[in-house]
Design a protein around this motif. Sequence first.
Motif, PDB file in Angstrom:
ATOM      1  N   VAL A  35       0.840  -1.202   0.000  1.00 26.39           N
ATOM      2  CA  VAL A  35       0.000   0.000   0.000  1.00 26.39           C
ATOM      3  C   VAL A  35       0.875   1.250   0.000  1.00 26.39           C
ATOM      4  O   VAL A  35       0.572   2.234  -0.691  1.00 26.39           O
ATOM      5  N   ARG A  36       1.972   1.221   0.725  1.00 28.93           N
ATOM      6  CA  ARG A  36       2.882   2.376   0.707  1.00 28.93           C
ATOM      7  C   ARG A  36       3.470   2.598  -0.679  1.00 28.93           C
ATOM      8  O   ARG A  36       3.615   3.751  -1.136  1.00 28.93           O
ATOM      9  N   VAL A  37       3.802   1.523  -1.379  1.00 26.97           N
ATOM     10  CA  VAL A  37       4.292   1.642  -2.758  1.00 26.97           C
ATOM     11  C   VAL A  37       3.221   2.294  -3.629  1.00 26.97           C
ATOM     12  O   VAL A  37       3.498   3.229  -4.395  1.00 26.97           O
ATOM     13  N   HIS A  38       2.007   1.790  -3.531  1.00 23.82           N
ATOM     14  CA  HIS A  38       0.886   2.296  -4.329  1.00 23.82           C
ATOM     15  C   HIS A  38       0.707   3.799  -4.115  1.00 23.82           C
ATOM     16  O   HIS A  38       0.553   4.554  -5.089  1.00 23.82           O
ATOM     17  N   ARG A  39       0.761   4.235  -2.889  1.00 18.52           N
ATOM     18  CA  ARG A  39       0.542   5.657  -2.590  1.00 18.52           C
ATOM     19  C   ARG A  39       1.723   6.512  -3.012  1.00 18.52           C
ATOM     20  O   ARG A  39       1.552   7.646  -3.455  1.00 18.52           O
ATOM     21  N   ALA A  40       2.935   5.973  -2.922  1.00 19.40           N
ATOM     22  CA  ALA A  40       4.113   6.726  -3.360  1.00 19.40           C
ATOM     23  C   ALA A  40       4.100   6.961  -4.860  1.00 19.40           C
ATOM     24  O   ALA A  40       4.592   7.988  -5.349  1.00 19.40           O
ATOM     25  N   LEU A  41       3.527   6.016  -5.621  1.00 17.10           N
ATOM     26  CA  LEU A  41       3.506   6.132  -7.083  1.00 17.10           C
ATOM     27  C   LEU A  41       2.532   7.195  -7.584  1.00 17.10           C
ATOM     28  O   LEU A  41       2.576   7.574  -8.761  1.00 17.10           O
ATOM     29  N   ARG A  42       1.660   7.670  -6.719  1.00 15.00           N
ATOM     30  CA  ARG A  42       0.700   8.684  -7.152  1.00 15.00           C
ATOM     31  C   ARG A  42       1.383   9.923  -7.700  1.00 15.00           C
ATOM     32  O   ARG A  42       0.863  10.577  -8.603  1.00 15.00           O
ATOM     33  N   SER A  43       2.542  10.257  -7.149  1.00 14.59           N
ATOM     34  CA  SER A  43       3.257  11.442  -7.616  1.00 14.59           C
ATOM     35  C   SER A  43       3.708  11.310  -9.056  1.00 14.59           C
ATOM     36  O   SER A  43       4.008  12.309  -9.724  1.00 14.59           O
ATOM     37  N   GLU A  44       3.759  10.071  -9.561  1.00  7.54           N
ATOM     38  CA  GLU A  44       4.112   9.823 -10.959  1.00  7.54           C
ATOM     39  C   GLU A  44       2.879   9.584 -11.814  1.00  7.54           C
ATOM     40  O   GLU A  44       2.992   9.223 -12.988  1.00  7.54           O
ATOM     41  N   GLY A  45       1.694   9.757 -11.233  1.00  3.97           N
ATOM     42  CA  GLY A  45       0.465   9.520 -11.970  1.00  3.97           C
ATOM     43  C   GLY A  45       0.171   8.059 -12.199  1.00  3.97           C
ATOM     44  O   GLY A  45      -0.550   7.695 -13.133  1.00  3.97           O
ATOM     45  N   LEU A  46       0.704   7.187 -11.321  1.00  2.00           N
ATOM     46  CA  LEU A  46       0.603   5.746 -11.495  1.00  2.00           C
ATOM     47  C   LEU A  46       0.017   5.075 -10.250  1.00  2.00           C
ATOM     48  O   LEU A  46       0.085   5.624  -9.143  1.00  2.00           O
ATOM     49  N   GLY A  47      -0.535   3.885 -10.440  1.00  2.00           N
ATOM     50  CA  GLY A  47      -0.996   3.051  -9.345  1.00  2.00           C
ATOM     51  C   GLY A  47      -0.645   1.606  -9.630  1.00  2.00           C
ATOM     52  O   GLY A  47      -0.214   1.260 -10.743  1.00  2.00           O
ATOM     53  N   LEU A  48      -0.849   0.753  -8.642  1.00  2.00           N
ATOM     54  CA  LEU A  48      -0.515  -0.667  -8.784  1.00  2.00           C
ATOM     55  C   LEU A  48      -1.699  -1.462  -9.324  1.00  2.00           C
ATOM     56  O   LEU A  48      -2.834  -1.299  -8.878  1.00  2.00           O
ATOM     57  N   LEU A  49      -1.396  -2.339 -10.270  1.00  2.00           N
ATOM     58  CA  LEU A  49      -2.340  -3.292 -10.840  1.00  2.00           C
ATOM     59  C   LEU A  49      -1.862  -4.679 -10.420  1.00  2.00           C
ATOM     60  O   LEU A  49      -0.796  -5.128 -10.837  1.00  2.00           O
ATOM     61  N   VAL A  50      -2.645  -5.360  -9.591  1.00  2.00           N
ATOM     62  CA  VAL A  50      -2.185  -6.588  -8.947  1.00  2.00           C
ATOM     63  C   VAL A  50      -2.818  -7.816  -9.602  1.00  2.00           C
ATOM     64  O   VAL A  50      -4.036  -7.898  -9.742  1.00  2.00           O
ATOM     65  N   TYR A  51      -1.957  -8.768  -9.969  1.00  2.00           N
ATOM     66  CA  TYR A  51      -2.404 -10.011 -10.601  1.00  2.00           C
ATOM     67  C   TYR A  51      -2.572 -11.155  -9.596  1.00  2.00           C
ATOM     68  O   TYR A  51      -3.455 -11.999  -9.761  1.00  2.00           O
ATOM     69  N   ASP A  52      -1.699 -11.211  -8.595  1.00  2.00           N
ATOM     70  CA  ASP A  52      -1.720 -12.359  -7.696  1.00  2.00           C
ATOM     71  C   ASP A  52      -0.920 -12.049  -6.449  1.00  2.00           C
ATOM     72  O   ASP A  52      -0.002 -11.216  -6.474  1.00  2.00           O
ATOM     73  N   GLY A  53      -1.261 -12.731  -5.353  1.00  2.00           N
ATOM     74  CA  GLY A  53      -0.522 -12.612  -4.107  1.00  2.00           C
ATOM     75  C   GLY A  53      -0.379 -13.986  -3.485  1.00  2.00           C
ATOM     76  O   GLY A  53       0.251 -14.872  -4.066  1.00  2.00           O
ATOM     77  N   TYR A  54      -0.976 -14.159  -2.289  1.00  2.00           N
ATOM     78  CA  TYR A  54      -0.972 -15.484  -1.667  1.00  2.00           C
ATOM     79  C   TYR A  54      -1.593 -16.504  -2.617  1.00  2.00           C
ATOM     80  O   TYR A  54      -2.644 -16.265  -3.217  1.00  2.00           O
ATOM     81  N   ARG A  55      -0.915 -17.650  -2.720  1.00  2.00           N
ATOM     82  CA  ARG A  55      -1.365 -18.734  -3.605  1.00  2.00           C
ATOM     83  C   ARG A  55      -1.349 -20.045  -2.817  1.00  2.00           C
ATOM     84  O   ARG A  55      -0.284 -20.443  -2.321  1.00  2.00           O
ATOM     85  N   PRO A  56      -2.481 -20.718  -2.669  1.00  2.00           N
ATOM     86  CA  PRO A  56      -2.461 -22.007  -1.967  1.00  2.00           C
ATOM     87  C   PRO A  56      -1.474 -22.983  -2.614  1.00  2.00           C
ATOM     88  O   PRO A  56      -1.322 -23.013  -3.843  1.00  2.00           O
ATOM     89  N   TRP A  57      -0.836 -23.795  -1.768  1.00  2.00           N
ATOM     90  CA  TRP A  57       0.160 -24.749  -2.260  1.00  2.00           C
ATOM     91  C   TRP A  57      -0.415 -25.664  -3.343  1.00  2.00           C
ATOM     92  O   TRP A  57       0.283 -26.001  -4.312  1.00  2.00           O
ATOM     93  N   SER A  58      -1.660 -26.080  -3.201  1.00  2.00           N
ATOM     94  CA  SER A  58      -2.259 -26.995  -4.176  1.00  2.00           C
ATOM     95  C   SER A  58      -2.307 -26.385  -5.570  1.00  2.00           C
ATOM     96  O   SER A  58      -2.212 -27.104  -6.570  1.00  2.00           O
ATOM     97  N   VAL A  59      -2.423 -25.059  -5.659  1.00  2.00           N
ATOM     98  CA  VAL A  59      -2.413 -24.393  -6.965  1.00  2.00           C
ATOM     99  C   VAL A  59      -1.001 -24.408  -7.546  1.00  2.00           C
ATOM    100  O   VAL A  59      -0.817 -24.609  -8.755  1.00  2.00           O
TER     101      VAL A  59
END
Length: 224
Positions: free
Chosen positions: A86-110
């Motif tokens: 979240v801190r990264v996302h907010r810091a990028l605002r000064s560049e006119g950018l935000g984070l687009l997230v594809y994946d995070g925690y992934r169960p081992w079975s996947v």
Amino acid sequence: MSDTLTRRGVALSLALATAACTTVPQPDGPPAPDHPVREPDLVELVTLDPTLKLDVRYATVNNFIGRAVYPEGRVFLQRPAAEALVRVHRALRSEGLGLLVYDGYRPWSVTKVFWDSVSGDKRNFVADPKLGSRHNRGCAVDLSLYDLASGQAVTMPTDYDEMTTRAYPDYGGGTPESRRYRDSLRAAMTAEGFTVHPREWWHYDFRDWPEYGVLDVPFGALRR
């Protein structure tokens, strides 16, 4: 019930799940930790900042195995990693950018499904389930950038999950603009304790990952 008690209850439930999944390994099951690990505290990213954009392709057919492996498009990380993101996302605002997230925690079975779905050099781009992945620990995130003004994803040197050398974070091809976006993402993530994967510009590991065990908790068991 207070938020503190709720978080403790979730953490306890996850700790029990971790013990069931990793300290009593079954044949072909998740690996056991070889050192003491922290209690998991997985948090859903959009509960910390709803302006984070999600594109959870593993909940769709738009991914490298061509079928959904998640029941719903949600993204979780261990709380310290989530707060850093979240801190990264907010810091990028000064560049006119935000984070687009594809994946995070992934169960081992996947992770095992992914490993079993590829072969040869393609396995350089997926984790070996015998070891577990940093995604399984809730300390890895796959992401890109979006333009705040248009709401659209920026162009990177490759699309997400391209399994070629063009996906390397030091790849010199592509347009200058795409490399600039890729490098801006890397600089912002590095400043908050994330390290880029050597073969995937979109994959970042949080510094605390060795402190967590491998989880196989399904999304449905995680509190909204």
